[in-house]
Write a protein that holds these residues in place. Structure first.
Motif, PDB file in Angstrom:
ATOM      1  N   SER A  93      38.332 -96.073  41.052  1.00 33.42           N
ATOM      2  CA  SER A  93      37.919 -95.100  40.443  1.00 33.42           C
ATOM      3  C   SER A  93      39.068 -93.945  40.612  1.00 33.42           C
ATOM      4  O   SER A  93      40.061 -94.097  41.214  1.00 33.42           O
ATOM      5  CB  SER A  93      36.611 -94.308  41.153  1.00 33.42           C
ATOM      6  OG  SER A  93      37.282 -93.603  42.450  1.00 33.42           O
ATOM      7  N   GLY A  94      38.823 -92.751  39.544  1.00 36.52           N
ATOM      8  CA  GLY A  94      39.881 -91.665  39.451  1.00 36.52           C
ATOM      9  C   GLY A  94      39.825 -90.919  40.797  1.00 36.52           C
ATOM     10  O   GLY A  94      40.869 -90.538  41.411  1.00 36.52           O
ATOM     11  N   THR A  95      38.528 -90.831  41.365  1.00 32.42           N
ATOM     12  CA  THR A  95      38.415 -90.123  42.717  1.00 32.42           C
ATOM     13  C   THR A  95      39.289 -90.970  43.794  1.00 32.42           C
ATOM     14  O   THR A  95      40.058 -90.113  44.587  1.00 32.42           O
ATOM     15  CB  THR A  95      36.954 -90.134  42.988  1.00 32.42           C
ATOM     16  OG1 THR A  95      36.510 -89.575  41.975  1.00 32.42           O
ATOM     17  CG2 THR A  95      36.648 -89.380  44.179  1.00 32.42           C
ATOM     18  N   THR A 116      37.381 -77.434  36.376  1.00 30.94           N
ATOM     19  CA  THR A 116      37.438 -78.916  36.560  1.00 30.94           C
ATOM     20  C   THR A 116      36.082 -79.618  37.023  1.00 30.94           C
ATOM     21  O   THR A 116      35.137 -78.909  37.336  1.00 30.94           O
ATOM     22  CB  THR A 116      38.736 -79.266  37.535  1.00 30.94           C
ATOM     23  OG1 THR A 116      38.761 -80.800  37.474  1.00 30.94           O
ATOM     24  CG2 THR A 116      38.222 -78.863  39.092  1.00 30.94           C
ATOM     25  N   PHE A 117      36.349 -80.875  37.209  1.00 32.32           N
ATOM     26  CA  PHE A 117      34.985 -81.759  37.876  1.00 32.32           C
ATOM     27  C   PHE A 117      35.494 -82.021  39.303  1.00 32.32           C
ATOM     28  O   PHE A 117      36.562 -81.815  39.733  1.00 32.32           O
ATOM     29  CB  PHE A 117      34.883 -82.959  37.141  1.00 32.32           C
ATOM     30  CG  PHE A 117      34.009 -84.028  37.724  1.00 32.32           C
ATOM     31  CD1 PHE A 117      32.790 -83.852  37.818  1.00 32.32           C
ATOM     32  CD2 PHE A 117      34.487 -85.233  38.149  1.00 32.32           C
ATOM     33  CE1 PHE A 117      32.030 -84.516  38.162  1.00 32.32           C
ATOM     34  CE2 PHE A 117      33.479 -86.089  38.877  1.00 32.32           C
ATOM     35  CZ  PHE A 117      32.191 -85.693  38.824  1.00 32.32           C
ATOM     36  N   ALA A 149      35.686 -83.939  41.405  1.00 32.82           N
ATOM     37  CA  ALA A 149      36.392 -85.041  41.865  1.00 32.82           C
ATOM     38  C   ALA A 149      37.884 -84.564  42.035  1.00 32.82           C
ATOM     39  O   ALA A 149      38.486 -85.166  42.871  1.00 32.82           O
ATOM     40  CB  ALA A 149      36.115 -86.430  41.320  1.00 32.82           C
ATOM     41  N   THR A 160      44.246 -79.790  36.480  1.00 27.73           N
ATOM     42  CA  THR A 160      43.553 -80.595  35.711  1.00 27.73           C
ATOM     43  C   THR A 160      43.958 -80.364  34.160  1.00 27.73           C
ATOM     44  O   THR A 160      43.934 -79.460  33.575  1.00 27.73           O
ATOM     45  CB  THR A 160      42.336 -80.439  35.976  1.00 27.73           C
ATOM     46  OG1 THR A 160      41.782 -80.575  37.348  1.00 27.73           O
ATOM     47  CG2 THR A 160      41.165 -81.402  35.021  1.00 27.73           C
ATOM     48  N   ALA A 164      42.556 -87.351  34.569  1.00 28.25           N
ATOM     49  CA  ALA A 164      41.431 -87.977  34.310  1.00 28.25           C
ATOM     50  C   ALA A 164      40.959 -88.126  33.196  1.00 28.25           C
ATOM     51  O   ALA A 164      40.218 -89.219  32.365  1.00 28.25           O
ATOM     52  CB  ALA A 164      40.216 -87.990  35.447  1.00 28.25           C
ATOM     53  N   GLU A 165      41.060 -86.976  32.502  1.00 29.47           N
ATOM     54  CA  GLU A 165      40.281 -86.825  30.913  1.00 29.47           C
ATOM     55  C   GLU A 165      41.325 -87.013  30.003  1.00 29.47           C
ATOM     56  O   GLU A 165      41.073 -86.853  28.527  1.00 29.47           O
ATOM     57  CB  GLU A 165      39.660 -85.434  30.971  1.00 29.47           C
ATOM     58  CG  GLU A 165      38.513 -85.262  32.049  1.00 29.47           C
ATOM     59  CD  GLU A 165      38.055 -83.877  32.045  1.00 29.47           C
ATOM     60  OE1 GLU A 165      38.306 -82.941  31.473  1.00 29.47           O
ATOM     61  OE2 GLU A 165      37.155 -83.662  32.788  1.00 29.47           O
ATOM     62  N   ILE A 200      46.780 -89.104  38.302  1.00 29.57           N
ATOM     63  CA  ILE A 200      45.720 -89.854  38.309  1.00 29.57           C
ATOM     64  C   ILE A 200      44.973 -89.821  37.066  1.00 29.57           C
ATOM     65  O   ILE A 200      44.888 -89.014  36.345  1.00 29.57           O
ATOM     66  CB  ILE A 200      44.773 -89.381  39.507  1.00 29.57           C
ATOM     67  CG1 ILE A 200      43.886 -88.257  39.304  1.00 29.57           C
ATOM     68  CG2 ILE A 200      45.468 -89.271  40.940  1.00 29.57           C
ATOM     69  CD1 ILE A 200      42.374 -88.476  39.074  1.00 29.57           C
ATOM     70  N   SER A 222      41.283 -91.548  35.100  1.00 26.06           N
ATOM     71  CA  SER A 222      39.710 -92.169  34.999  1.00 26.06           C
ATOM     72  C   SER A 222      39.587 -93.208  34.007  1.00 26.06           C
ATOM     73  O   SER A 222      39.696 -92.703  32.845  1.00 26.06           O
ATOM     74  CB  SER A 222      38.826 -91.216  35.429  1.00 26.06           C
ATOM     75  OG  SER A 222      37.659 -91.854  35.163  1.00 26.06           O
ATOM     76  N   ASN A 239      36.154 -94.229  33.959  1.00 29.37           N
ATOM     77  CA  ASN A 239      34.749 -94.188  34.229  1.00 29.37           C
ATOM     78  C   ASN A 239      34.000 -94.299  32.949  1.00 29.37           C
ATOM     79  O   ASN A 239      34.708 -94.151  31.928  1.00 29.37           O
ATOM     80  CB  ASN A 239      34.379 -92.661  34.612  1.00 29.37           C
ATOM     81  CG  ASN A 239      33.038 -92.426  35.011  1.00 29.37           C
ATOM     82  OD1 ASN A 239      32.255 -93.251  35.213  1.00 29.37           O
ATOM     83  ND2 ASN A 239      32.985 -91.063  35.192  1.00 29.37           N
ATOM     84  N   LYS A 288      34.680 -91.865  29.617  1.00 27.72           N
ATOM     85  CA  LYS A 288      36.074 -91.693  29.280  1.00 27.72           C
ATOM     86  C   LYS A 288      36.347 -92.182  27.961  1.00 27.72           C
ATOM     87  O   LYS A 288      35.715 -93.028  27.521  1.00 27.72           O
ATOM     88  CB  LYS A 288      37.091 -91.814  30.351  1.00 27.72           C
ATOM     89  CG  LYS A 288      36.763 -91.128  31.725  1.00 27.72           C
ATOM     90  CD  LYS A 288      36.937 -89.514  31.488  1.00 27.72           C
ATOM     91  CE  LYS A 288      36.819 -88.711  32.630  1.00 27.72           C
ATOM     92  NZ  LYS A 288      35.501 -88.704  33.338  1.00 27.72           N
ATOM     93  N   GLY A 325      36.762 -97.048  37.102  1.00 29.21           N
ATOM     94  CA  GLY A 325      38.023 -97.631  37.587  1.00 29.21           C
ATOM     95  C   GLY A 325      38.990 -96.348  37.460  1.00 29.21           C
ATOM     96  O   GLY A 325      38.408 -95.329  36.930  1.00 29.21           O
ATOM     97  N   TRP A 360      32.009 -77.582  32.353  1.00 28.03           N
ATOM     98  CA  TRP A 360      32.056 -77.585  33.970  1.00 28.03           C
ATOM     99  C   TRP A 360      31.986 -76.165  34.745  1.00 28.03           C
ATOM    100  O   TRP A 360      32.499 -75.470  34.208  1.00 28.03           O
ATOM    101  CB  TRP A 360      33.670 -78.123  34.337  1.00 28.03           C
ATOM    102  CG  TRP A 360      34.241 -79.592  33.971  1.00 28.03           C
ATOM    103  CD1 TRP A 360      35.190 -79.896  33.260  1.00 28.03           C
ATOM    104  CD2 TRP A 360      33.150 -80.651  33.909  1.00 28.03           C
ATOM    105  NE1 TRP A 360      35.263 -81.089  33.182  1.00 28.03           N
ATOM    106  CE2 TRP A 360      34.024 -81.803  33.658  1.00 28.03           C
ATOM    107  CE3 TRP A 360      32.072 -80.955  34.677  1.00 28.03           C
ATOM    108  CZ2 TRP A 360      33.690 -83.162  33.488  1.00 28.03           C
ATOM    109  CZ3 TRP A 360      31.728 -82.699  34.452  1.00 28.03           C
ATOM    110  CH2 TRP A 360      32.443 -83.444  34.157  1.00 28.03           C
TER     111      TRP A 360
HETATM  112  C1  LIG Z   1      38.686 -83.818  35.862  1.00 24.74           C
HETATM  113  C2  LIG Z   1      38.157 -84.997  36.799  1.00 24.74           C
HETATM  114  N1  LIG Z   1      38.836 -85.418  37.872  1.00 24.74           N
HETATM  115  C3  LIG Z   1      38.421 -86.658  38.226  1.00 24.74           C
HETATM  116  C4  LIG Z   1      37.423 -87.496  37.871  1.00 24.74           C
HETATM  117  C5  LIG Z   1      36.997 -88.479  38.602  1.00 24.74           C
HETATM  118  O1  LIG Z   1      37.239 -89.805  38.104  1.00 24.74           O
HETATM  119  P1  LIG Z   1      36.136 -91.036  38.284  1.00 24.74           P
HETATM  120  O2  LIG Z   1      34.801 -90.642  37.953  1.00 24.74           O
HETATM  121  O3  LIG Z   1      36.799 -92.294  37.930  1.00 24.74           O
HETATM  122  O4  LIG Z   1      36.185 -91.225  40.009  1.00 24.74           O
HETATM  123  C6  LIG Z   1      36.862 -87.176  36.565  1.00 24.74           C
HETATM  124  C7  LIG Z   1      35.833 -87.886  35.790  1.00 24.74           C
HETATM  125  O5  LIG Z   1      34.796 -88.259  36.240  1.00 24.74           O
HETATM  126  C8  LIG Z   1      37.246 -85.819  35.900  1.00 24.74           C
HETATM  127  O6  LIG Z   1      36.669 -85.574  34.880  1.00 24.74           O
END
Ligand SMILES: Cc1ncc(COP(=O)(O)O)c(C=O)c1O
Length: 397
Positions: A61-63, A87-88, A90, A139, A167-168, A196, A198, A200, A203, A210, A335
Protein backbone atom coordinates in the motif's frame (compact mmCIF):
# COMPACT_ATOMS: atom_id res chain seq x y z
CA UNK A 1 -44.34 1.14 -10.84
CA UNK A 2 -41.19 2.98 -9.78
CA UNK A 3 -38.56 3.60 -12.45
CA UNK A 4 -35.36 1.53 -12.08
CA UNK A 5 -32.44 3.54 -10.74
CA UNK A 6 -29.73 4.29 -13.30
CA UNK A 7 -26.48 2.34 -12.73
CA UNK A 8 -24.31 3.81 -9.96
CA UNK A 9 -21.72 6.33 -11.06
CA UNK A 10 -18.76 5.86 -8.74
CA UNK A 11 -16.23 8.52 -7.78
CA UNK A 12 -13.18 6.78 -9.25
CA UNK A 13 -13.64 3.06 -9.86
CA UNK A 14 -10.96 0.69 -11.21
CA UNK A 15 -10.62 0.72 -15.00
CA UNK A 16 -8.91 -2.31 -16.48
CA UNK A 17 -7.14 -1.83 -19.79
CA UNK A 18 -7.48 -5.38 -21.11
CA UNK A 19 -3.83 -6.44 -20.86
CA UNK A 20 -3.95 -7.22 -17.14
CA UNK A 21 -5.49 -10.70 -17.42
CA UNK A 22 -2.75 -11.94 -19.75
CA UNK A 23 -0.12 -10.69 -17.27
CA UNK A 24 -1.92 -12.45 -14.41
CA UNK A 25 -2.18 -15.62 -16.53
CA UNK A 26 1.62 -15.49 -17.00
CA UNK A 27 2.06 -15.37 -13.23
CA UNK A 28 -0.29 -18.35 -12.84
CA UNK A 29 1.41 -20.32 -15.62
CA UNK A 30 4.80 -19.92 -13.96
CA UNK A 31 3.27 -20.66 -10.52
CA UNK A 32 4.77 -17.43 -9.16
CA UNK A 33 1.64 -16.80 -7.13
CA UNK A 34 3.26 -15.66 -3.93
CA UNK A 35 4.95 -13.86 -2.51
CA UNK A 36 7.47 -12.29 -4.92
CA UNK A 37 8.41 -13.16 -8.50
CA UNK A 38 9.26 -11.90 -12.00
CA UNK A 39 6.15 -9.69 -12.26
CA UNK A 40 7.19 -7.73 -9.15
CA UNK A 41 10.68 -7.20 -10.59
CA UNK A 42 9.22 -6.17 -13.94
CA UNK A 43 6.70 -3.79 -12.31
CA UNK A 44 9.43 -2.08 -10.30
CA UNK A 45 11.62 -1.75 -13.42
CA UNK A 46 8.74 -0.43 -15.55
CA UNK A 47 7.75 2.11 -12.88
CA UNK A 48 11.37 3.25 -12.56
CA UNK A 49 11.54 3.74 -16.31
CA UNK A 50 8.21 5.56 -16.48
CA UNK A 51 8.96 7.94 -13.63
CA UNK A 52 12.71 8.35 -14.06
CA UNK A 53 13.22 7.52 -10.36
CA UNK A 54 15.96 4.87 -10.42
CA UNK A 55 15.12 2.81 -7.32
CA UNK A 56 11.57 1.51 -6.86
CA UNK A 57 10.15 -0.90 -4.29
CA UNK A 58 6.66 -2.35 -4.84
CA UNK A 59 4.77 -2.70 -1.56
CA UNK A 60 1.28 -3.61 -0.36
CA UNK A 61 0.00 0.00 0.00
CA UNK A 62 0.95 3.65 -0.21
CA UNK A 63 0.63 3.79 3.57
CA UNK A 64 3.24 1.02 3.91
CA UNK A 65 5.53 2.97 1.54
CA UNK A 66 5.20 6.08 3.74
CA UNK A 67 5.89 4.03 6.88
CA UNK A 68 9.09 2.65 5.31
CA UNK A 69 10.18 6.08 4.05
CA UNK A 70 9.85 7.63 7.52
CA UNK A 71 11.45 4.66 9.24
CA UNK A 72 14.44 5.05 6.88
CA UNK A 73 14.70 8.71 7.95
CA UNK A 74 14.94 7.49 11.54
CA UNK A 75 11.62 9.09 12.54
CA UNK A 76 10.77 7.97 16.06
CA UNK A 77 9.52 8.99 19.51
CA UNK A 78 10.15 12.64 20.36
CA UNK A 79 10.62 13.71 16.72
CA UNK A 80 8.54 16.34 14.95
CA UNK A 81 7.28 15.92 11.38
CA UNK A 82 5.66 18.71 9.33
CA UNK A 83 2.98 17.73 6.79
CA UNK A 84 0.35 19.26 4.51
CA UNK A 85 -2.88 19.81 6.38
CA UNK A 86 -4.98 19.23 3.25
CA UNK A 87 -4.37 15.54 2.74
CA UNK A 88 -5.61 12.03 3.47
CA UNK A 89 -4.70 10.72 6.91
CA UNK A 90 -2.31 8.08 5.54
CA UNK A 91 0.24 10.86 4.84
CA UNK A 92 0.72 11.27 8.57
CA UNK A 93 -0.59 8.23 10.44
CA UNK A 94 2.74 6.36 9.91
CA UNK A 95 4.62 9.26 11.58
CA UNK A 96 2.31 9.06 14.61
CA UNK A 97 2.59 5.27 14.67
CA UNK A 98 6.39 5.66 14.80
CA UNK A 99 5.90 7.82 17.89
CA UNK A 100 6.57 11.24 16.33
CA UNK A 101 4.58 14.44 16.82
CA UNK A 102 3.01 16.01 13.74
CA UNK A 103 2.36 19.66 12.88
CA UNK A 104 0.53 20.94 9.82
CA UNK A 105 1.14 23.53 7.11
CA UNK A 106 -1.72 25.15 5.19
CA UNK A 107 -2.28 25.16 1.43
CA UNK A 108 -1.42 27.85 -1.13
CA UNK A 109 -4.63 29.08 -2.83
CA UNK A 110 -3.21 28.75 -6.37
CA UNK A 111 -2.35 25.04 -6.08
CA UNK A 112 -4.09 23.78 -2.89
CA UNK A 113 -0.71 22.20 -2.06
CA UNK A 114 1.61 22.98 0.86
CA UNK A 115 2.42 26.70 0.83
CA UNK A 116 6.25 26.94 0.51
CA UNK A 117 6.35 30.41 2.08
CA UNK A 118 4.38 29.28 5.10
CA UNK A 119 6.59 26.20 5.35
CA UNK A 120 9.63 28.48 5.49
CA UNK A 121 8.01 30.51 8.28
CA UNK A 122 7.14 27.32 10.17
CA UNK A 123 10.69 25.96 9.92
CA UNK A 124 12.15 29.31 11.03
CA UNK A 125 9.73 29.56 14.00
CA UNK A 126 10.42 25.99 15.11
CA UNK A 127 14.16 26.43 14.74
CA UNK A 128 14.02 29.65 16.83
CA UNK A 129 12.29 27.60 19.53
CA UNK A 130 15.14 25.05 19.35
CA UNK A 131 12.93 22.39 17.72
CA UNK A 132 14.38 20.29 14.91
CA UNK A 133 12.04 19.00 12.24
CA UNK A 134 12.83 15.41 11.29
CA UNK A 135 10.97 15.35 7.95
CA UNK A 136 8.61 17.40 5.79
CA UNK A 137 5.77 15.59 3.96
CA UNK A 138 4.07 17.61 1.20
CA UNK A 139 1.11 15.94 -0.56
CA UNK A 140 0.44 16.28 -4.30
CA UNK A 141 -3.23 16.95 -3.69
CA UNK A 142 -5.77 15.52 -6.16
CA UNK A 143 -2.95 14.74 -8.57
CA UNK A 144 -1.22 18.13 -8.79
CA UNK A 145 2.51 18.26 -7.98
CA UNK A 146 3.52 20.44 -5.05
CA UNK A 147 6.13 23.12 -5.75
CA UNK A 148 9.16 20.95 -4.91
CA UNK A 149 11.65 23.41 -6.38
CA UNK A 150 10.67 25.90 -3.69
CA UNK A 151 9.96 23.37 -0.95
CA UNK A 152 13.42 21.79 -1.35
CA UNK A 153 14.97 25.25 -1.40
CA UNK A 154 13.19 26.19 1.83
CA UNK A 155 14.13 22.93 3.61
CA UNK A 156 17.80 22.84 2.53
CA UNK A 157 19.16 25.51 4.97
CA UNK A 158 17.52 23.62 7.84
CA UNK A 159 18.86 20.25 6.62
CA UNK A 160 15.37 18.74 6.71
CA UNK A 161 14.64 15.79 4.38
CA UNK A 162 11.49 15.91 2.24
CA UNK A 163 9.31 12.82 1.64
CA UNK A 164 6.78 13.45 -1.14
CA UNK A 165 3.30 11.96 -0.83
CA UNK A 166 2.56 11.31 -4.51
CA UNK A 167 -0.20 8.78 -3.74
CA UNK A 168 -2.64 10.77 -5.90
CA UNK A 169 -0.23 12.06 -8.56
CA UNK A 170 0.83 8.95 -10.50
CA UNK A 171 1.25 10.16 -14.10
CA UNK A 172 1.33 13.87 -13.17
CA UNK A 173 4.22 16.04 -14.37
CA UNK A 174 6.22 18.86 -12.90
CA UNK A 175 7.01 21.30 -15.67
CA UNK A 176 10.52 22.33 -16.73
CA UNK A 177 11.92 25.01 -14.45
CA UNK A 178 14.66 26.00 -16.87
CA UNK A 179 15.94 25.35 -20.41
CA UNK A 180 18.03 22.38 -19.27
CA UNK A 181 15.42 20.85 -16.98
CA UNK A 182 13.22 18.23 -18.67
CA UNK A 183 9.63 17.85 -17.55
CA UNK A 184 9.75 15.32 -14.74
CA UNK A 185 7.29 12.86 -13.31
CA UNK A 186 5.71 13.53 -9.92
CA UNK A 187 8.17 12.72 -7.14
CA UNK A 188 11.14 12.57 -9.52
CA UNK A 189 13.30 15.20 -7.81
CA UNK A 190 16.78 13.92 -6.91
CA UNK A 191 16.71 16.22 -3.86
CA UNK A 192 13.77 14.36 -2.31
CA UNK A 193 14.62 11.73 0.29
CA UNK A 194 11.88 9.52 -1.15
CA UNK A 195 8.48 9.57 -2.83
CA UNK A 196 5.50 7.33 -2.22
CA UNK A 197 2.77 6.30 -4.68
CA UNK A 198 -0.56 4.48 -4.25
CA UNK A 199 -2.28 1.93 -6.48
CA UNK A 200 -5.35 1.72 -4.25
CA UNK A 201 -8.60 0.78 -6.01
CA UNK A 202 -9.73 4.38 -6.45
CA UNK A 203 -6.47 5.71 -7.91
CA UNK A 204 -5.69 6.56 -11.55
CA UNK A 205 -4.16 3.09 -11.99
CA UNK A 206 -4.66 0.27 -9.52
CA UNK A 207 -3.31 -3.09 -8.42
CA UNK A 208 -6.48 -3.45 -6.28
CA UNK A 209 -4.28 -2.49 -3.35
CA UNK A 210 -0.61 -1.59 -3.56
CA UNK A 211 1.98 1.13 -3.47
CA UNK A 212 5.51 2.07 -4.48
CA UNK A 213 8.39 3.61 -2.58
CA UNK A 214 10.83 5.37 -4.93
CA UNK A 215 14.06 7.27 -4.46
CA UNK A 216 17.33 8.36 -6.08
CA UNK A 217 19.13 7.13 -2.94
CA UNK A 218 20.31 3.54 -3.50
CA UNK A 219 21.40 3.04 0.11
CA UNK A 220 18.09 4.19 1.56
CA UNK A 221 16.22 1.91 -0.82
CA UNK A 222 18.37 -1.11 0.05
CA UNK A 223 17.46 -0.54 3.70
CA UNK A 224 13.76 -0.07 2.84
CA UNK A 225 13.78 -3.29 0.82
CA UNK A 226 15.27 -5.17 3.76
CA UNK A 227 12.75 -3.66 6.23
CA UNK A 228 9.85 -4.54 3.91
CA UNK A 229 10.78 -8.24 4.17
CA UNK A 230 11.06 -8.68 7.93
CA UNK A 231 14.58 -7.18 7.98
CA UNK A 232 16.32 -10.46 7.35
CA UNK A 233 20.12 -10.25 7.48
CA UNK A 234 22.30 -11.99 4.89
CA UNK A 235 22.72 -15.47 6.30
CA UNK A 236 21.46 -18.96 5.36
CA UNK A 237 19.37 -19.07 8.53
CA UNK A 238 16.92 -16.39 9.69
CA UNK A 239 19.06 -13.71 11.37
CA UNK A 240 17.54 -10.39 12.54
CA UNK A 241 19.39 -7.37 13.90
CA UNK A 242 16.38 -4.99 13.65
CA UNK A 243 12.61 -5.23 13.31
CA UNK A 244 10.97 -5.09 9.90
CA UNK A 245 7.55 -5.52 8.29
CA UNK A 246 5.77 -7.81 5.86
CA UNK A 247 5.03 -5.13 3.27
CA UNK A 248 5.83 -6.59 -0.18
CA UNK A 249 3.35 -6.52 -3.07
CA UNK A 250 2.18 -9.94 -4.24
CA UNK A 251 3.39 -11.12 -7.64
CA UNK A 252 -0.21 -11.54 -8.88
CA UNK A 253 -1.05 -7.92 -8.03
CA UNK A 254 2.18 -6.70 -9.65
CA UNK A 255 0.98 -8.45 -12.84
CA UNK A 256 -2.16 -6.29 -12.74
CA UNK A 257 0.08 -3.24 -12.21
CA UNK A 258 2.11 -4.06 -15.34
CA UNK A 259 -1.06 -4.05 -17.44
CA UNK A 260 -2.30 -0.84 -15.79
CA UNK A 261 0.98 0.98 -16.33
CA UNK A 262 0.65 0.49 -20.09
CA UNK A 263 -2.60 2.51 -19.88
CA UNK A 264 -1.31 5.33 -17.68
CA UNK A 265 -0.68 8.01 -20.33
CA UNK A 266 -4.13 7.37 -21.81
CA UNK A 267 -5.71 7.52 -18.35
CA UNK A 268 -4.13 10.90 -17.60
CA UNK A 269 -5.35 12.23 -20.96
CA UNK A 270 -8.89 10.99 -20.21
CA UNK A 271 -8.99 12.46 -16.69
CA UNK A 272 -7.91 15.80 -18.13
CA UNK A 273 -10.62 15.47 -20.79
CA UNK A 274 -13.22 14.77 -18.08
CA UNK A 275 -12.05 17.92 -16.27
CA UNK A 276 -12.51 19.96 -19.48
CA UNK A 277 -16.02 18.53 -19.98
CA UNK A 278 -16.93 19.56 -16.43
CA UNK A 279 -15.41 22.99 -16.99
CA UNK A 280 -17.49 23.52 -20.15
CA UNK A 281 -20.65 22.36 -18.39
CA UNK A 282 -20.18 24.11 -15.04
CA UNK A 283 -17.83 27.03 -15.76
CA UNK A 284 -20.60 29.53 -16.39
CA UNK A 285 -22.59 28.84 -13.22
CA UNK A 286 -22.52 31.66 -10.63
CA UNK A 287 -20.38 30.88 -7.57
CA UNK A 288 -18.93 27.68 -9.06
CA UNK A 289 -15.24 27.14 -9.83
CA UNK A 290 -12.94 24.15 -10.33
CA UNK A 291 -9.55 23.35 -8.79
CA UNK A 292 -6.88 25.58 -10.40
CA UNK A 293 -3.88 24.14 -12.21
CA UNK A 294 -0.66 25.63 -10.86
CA UNK A 295 1.94 26.95 -13.30
CA UNK A 296 4.52 24.50 -11.90
CA UNK A 297 3.12 21.35 -13.47
CA UNK A 298 0.61 19.30 -15.41
CA UNK A 299 -1.86 17.66 -13.03
CA UNK A 300 -3.24 14.19 -13.72
CA UNK A 301 -6.70 15.51 -12.65
CA UNK A 302 -7.22 12.35 -10.60
CA UNK A 303 -10.46 13.89 -9.37
CA UNK A 304 -12.27 16.92 -10.72
CA UNK A 305 -12.92 19.05 -7.64
CA UNK A 306 -15.49 21.82 -7.47
CA UNK A 307 -15.70 24.84 -5.19
CA UNK A 308 -19.13 26.31 -4.63
CA UNK A 309 -20.15 29.54 -2.97
CA UNK A 310 -23.54 28.66 -1.49
CA UNK A 311 -24.79 32.25 -1.38
CA UNK A 312 -24.02 32.95 -5.02
CA UNK A 313 -25.09 29.53 -6.33
CA UNK A 314 -28.15 28.67 -4.28
CA UNK A 315 -26.86 25.33 -2.91
CA UNK A 316 -23.80 24.25 -0.95
CA UNK A 317 -21.56 21.20 -1.42
CA UNK A 318 -23.51 18.95 0.95
CA UNK A 319 -26.84 19.73 -0.77
CA UNK A 320 -25.15 18.91 -4.09
CA UNK A 321 -23.72 15.68 -2.72
CA UNK A 322 -27.15 14.60 -1.48
CA UNK A 323 -28.85 15.56 -4.76
CA UNK A 324 -26.29 13.47 -6.66
CA UNK A 325 -26.62 10.57 -4.22
CA UNK A 326 -30.41 10.59 -4.76
CA UNK A 327 -29.60 9.93 -8.44
CA UNK A 328 -27.19 7.10 -7.55
CA UNK A 329 -24.08 9.22 -8.20
CA UNK A 330 -21.14 9.16 -5.77
CA UNK A 331 -19.51 12.49 -4.88
CA UNK A 332 -17.29 13.18 -1.87
CA UNK A 333 -16.36 16.17 0.31
CA UNK A 334 -12.86 17.59 -0.09
CA UNK A 335 -10.42 16.05 2.46
CA UNK A 336 -11.12 17.45 5.90
CA UNK A 337 -7.85 19.18 6.89
CA UNK A 338 -5.71 17.27 9.36
CA UNK A 339 -5.55 20.17 11.81
CA UNK A 340 -9.35 19.86 12.22
CA UNK A 341 -9.30 16.10 12.86
CA UNK A 342 -10.13 15.03 16.43
CA UNK A 343 -7.24 12.54 16.38
CA UNK A 344 -4.83 15.48 15.89
CA UNK A 345 -6.43 17.79 18.45
CA UNK A 346 -3.66 19.76 20.13
CA UNK A 347 -1.26 19.41 17.18
CA UNK A 348 0.19 22.66 15.95
CA UNK A 349 -0.97 24.22 12.66
CA UNK A 350 0.73 26.93 10.62
CA UNK A 351 -2.11 28.81 8.90
CA UNK A 352 -5.26 26.84 8.22
CA UNK A 353 -7.83 29.20 6.73
CA UNK A 354 -7.13 28.17 3.10
CA UNK A 355 -7.64 24.43 3.62
CA UNK A 356 -10.62 25.11 5.90
CA UNK A 357 -12.27 27.13 3.12
CA UNK A 358 -11.51 24.45 0.50
CA UNK A 359 -13.11 21.84 2.76
CA UNK A 360 -16.17 24.00 3.48
CA UNK A 361 -16.85 24.77 -0.20
CA UNK A 362 -15.48 21.65 -1.90
CA UNK A 363 -16.93 18.60 -3.58
CA UNK A 364 -15.09 15.85 -5.51
CA UNK A 365 -17.02 14.79 -8.61
CA UNK A 366 -17.12 11.40 -10.32
CA UNK A 367 -13.98 11.24 -12.46
CA UNK A 368 -13.52 7.58 -13.46
CA UNK A 369 -11.85 7.14 -16.84
CA UNK A 370 -14.66 4.93 -18.21
CA UNK A 371 -17.03 7.93 -18.04
CA UNK A 372 -18.59 9.23 -21.23
CA UNK A 373 -19.40 12.85 -21.96
CA UNK A 374 -23.10 12.05 -21.28
CA UNK A 375 -22.18 10.91 -17.74
CA UNK A 376 -20.46 14.23 -17.09
CA UNK A 377 -23.48 16.04 -18.56
CA UNK A 378 -25.78 14.09 -16.24
CA UNK A 379 -23.75 15.07 -13.16
CA UNK A 380 -23.50 18.70 -14.29
CA UNK A 381 -27.23 18.81 -15.02
CA UNK A 382 -28.12 17.72 -11.49
CA UNK A 383 -25.69 20.28 -10.04
CA UNK A 384 -27.18 23.09 -12.17
CA UNK A 385 -30.76 22.11 -11.26
CA UNK A 386 -29.99 21.91 -7.55
CA UNK A 387 -28.53 25.42 -7.60
CA UNK A 388 -31.49 26.73 -9.62
CA UNK A 389 -33.93 25.27 -7.05
CA UNK A 390 -32.13 27.05 -4.17
CA UNK A 391 -33.24 30.53 -2.97
CA UNK A 392 -30.72 32.46 -5.09
CA UNK A 393 -31.51 30.27 -8.09
CA UNK A 394 -35.21 31.10 -7.76
CA UNK A 395 -34.34 34.82 -7.52
CA UNK A 396 -32.34 34.53 -10.76
CA UNK A 397 -35.17 32.70 -12.59
C1 LIG B 1 -2.73 11.59 -0.13
C2 LIG B 1 -2.72 10.12 0.15
N1 LIG B 1 -1.72 9.60 0.88
C3 LIG B 1 -1.64 8.29 1.13
C4 LIG B 1 -2.59 7.41 0.66
C5 LIG B 1 -2.48 5.98 1.08
O1 LIG B 1 -2.40 5.08 0.04
P1 LIG B 1 -2.94 3.59 0.24
O2 LIG B 1 -4.43 3.63 0.26
O3 LIG B 1 -2.39 2.86 -0.96
O4 LIG B 1 -2.37 3.06 1.50
C6 LIG B 1 -3.65 7.89 -0.13
C7 LIG B 1 -4.69 7.05 -0.73
O5 LIG B 1 -5.32 6.18 -0.32
C8 LIG B 1 -3.74 9.29 -0.37
O6 LIG B 1 -4.75 9.80 -1.08
Amino acid sequence: MTAAKPPRLFLSPPHMGGGEQARVAEAFASNYIAPLGPQVDAFEAAFAEFTGIPHCLAVCSGTAAMHLALRCQGVGPGDLVLASSLTFIASVSPARQLGAQVAFVDSAPDSWNMDPELLGQALAALSAEGKRVKAVIPTDIYGQCADYQRILGVCAPFGVPVVADCAESVGARAQPQSERDDSRHAGAWPGLAASIFSFNGNKIITTSGGGMLASFDAQLMAHARKLSQQAREQAPHYEHAELGYNYRLSNVLAAIGLGQLEMLEARVAKRRQIFRWYREALGGLPGVSLMPEAATGKANRWLTVLQVDEKAFGAGPEALRQALEAENIEARPVWKPMHLQPVFAGCRAFGGAVSEGLFARGLCLPSGTAMAREDVARVAGIIAQTGARGPRGRERA
